[in-house]
Enzyme design. Structure first.
Site, PDB file in Angstrom:
ATOM      1  CG  HIS A  93      -2.032   0.973   1.290  1.00 53.56           C
ATOM      2  ND1 HIS A  93      -1.856   2.467   1.527  1.00 53.56           N
ATOM      3  CD2 HIS A  93      -3.195   1.031   0.712  1.00 53.56           C
ATOM      4  CE1 HIS A  93      -2.710   3.021   1.309  1.00 53.56           C
ATOM      5  NE2 HIS A  93      -3.640   2.377   0.825  1.00 53.56           N
ATOM      6  CD  GLU A 163      -5.079   1.863  -2.998  1.00 49.52           C
ATOM      7  OE1 GLU A 163      -6.275   2.362  -2.864  1.00 49.52           O
ATOM      8  OE2 GLU A 163      -4.222   1.660  -2.503  1.00 49.52           O
TER       9      GLU A 163
HETATM   10  P1  PGA Z   1      -9.289   6.719  -0.099  1.00 53.07           P
HETATM   11  O1  PGA Z   1      -8.169   5.624   0.284  1.00 53.07           O
HETATM   12  O2  PGA Z   1     -10.573   5.881  -0.718  1.00 53.07           O
HETATM   13  O3  PGA Z   1      -9.506   7.225   1.371  1.00 53.07           O
HETATM   14  O4  PGA Z   1      -8.753   7.732  -0.891  1.00 53.07           O
HETATM   15  C1  PGA Z   1      -7.993   4.543  -0.631  1.00 53.07           C
HETATM   16  C2  PGA Z   1      -6.660   3.506  -0.227  1.00 53.07           C
HETATM   17  O5  PGA Z   1      -5.744   4.048   0.294  1.00 53.07           O
HETATM   18  O6  PGA Z   1      -6.835   2.427  -0.283  1.00 53.07           O
END
Ligand code: PGA
Length: 247
Positions: A93, A163
């Site tokens: 992550h 992401e």
């Molecule tokens: P967010 O976070 O939906 O608050 O933008 C997503 C994540 O970091 O998995």
């Protein structure tokens, strides 16, 4: 195939009483949802949330160490997670990478989880974009280290969560159109890395998804699911989001 919705609670909420309330709300919403839900609760809450629970929600750890046990103060092992009924782990992550997790660490975590028969949410994503398209090179590098040389059959246990770091915690997600382009690139790269079987890889999108943007991302982003942060830690809004994607 069922959509996969990963609820990444991050370091929320502050008390177990509130975690229980949030899990109750998530269970209720999940019962009316056709999606597969994975709850990535804080490690300290997982065992108690999972105790006695027999429903369809799976549990994930938000991070874990790749060693089985040892002198690693403050860390949680995958074996410990498995013992607490956790079947998934998030690796790589962006918030862990920003605390120093390298591509190589992510790879070790992924390999250790697969060796234990656990399922893995592998997060990738560039910090920024430029007109030269350097983010594609960056994504290829992250994928190459993490899954290069992996046996294709193991891909059944891995989902790739793209992401873009600039969208995490932002007010709006990346456009579904741009995600569609990225999904194609990710599949193409996975095929290059592990062969034709890579085409079946599941790709999720994460970053600022809410009850308004979840359904359009699922229908137009060429993704099989979502990684949801903030909204998943709000008992009301996770219900709205799961409802929105049924329509
Ligand atoms: P967010 O976070 O939906 O608050 O933008 C997503 C994540 O970091 O998995």
């Amino acid at each position: 195939m069922k959509f996969l919705i990963v609820a990444n609670w991050k370091m929320h909420p502050a008390t177990f009483a509130d975690a229980k309330k949030l899990f109750d709300a998530t269970k209720k919403a999940a019962a009316a949802s056709s999606a597969q839900i994975v709850v990535a609760a804080p490690a300290i809450f997982v065992r108690d949330l999972a105790r006695g629970y027999r429903g369809s929600i799976d549990f994930a750890l938000q991070n874990a160490h790749f060693e089985k046990e040892g002198a690693f103060t403050g860390e949680t092992s995958l074996a410990q997670a498995k013992d607490a009924k956790v079947s998934w782990v998030i690796v790589g992550h962006a918030e862990r990478r920003s605390m120093g997790e390298s591509n190589d660490d992510t790879k070790k975590k992924l390999a250790a989880a697969l060796a234990l028969g656990m399922k893995v949410i592998l997060c990738i994503g560039e910090k920024e974009r430029n007109s030269a398209g350097d983010h594609f090179t960056f994504i290829r590098e992250q994928l190459g280290v993490a899954i290069g040389g992996m046996a294709p059959v193991l891909l059944k246990k891995v989902v790739i969560a793209y992401e873009p770091v600039w969208a995490i915690g932002a007010s709006t997600p990346m456009s579904a159109r741009d995600m569609h382009e990225m999904s194609i690139f990710i599949r193409k790269t996975v095929v290059e890395l592990i062969g034709a079987g890579g085409h079946a890889v599941r790709v999720l999108y994460g970053g600022a998804i809410d009850e308004a943007t979840a359904a359009p991302m699922l229908s137009d982003g060429d993704v099989t699911g979502l990684l949801v942060g903030r909204v998943s830690a709000d008992p009301k809004r996770i219900g709205f989001l799961l409802k929105a994607i049924e329509q």
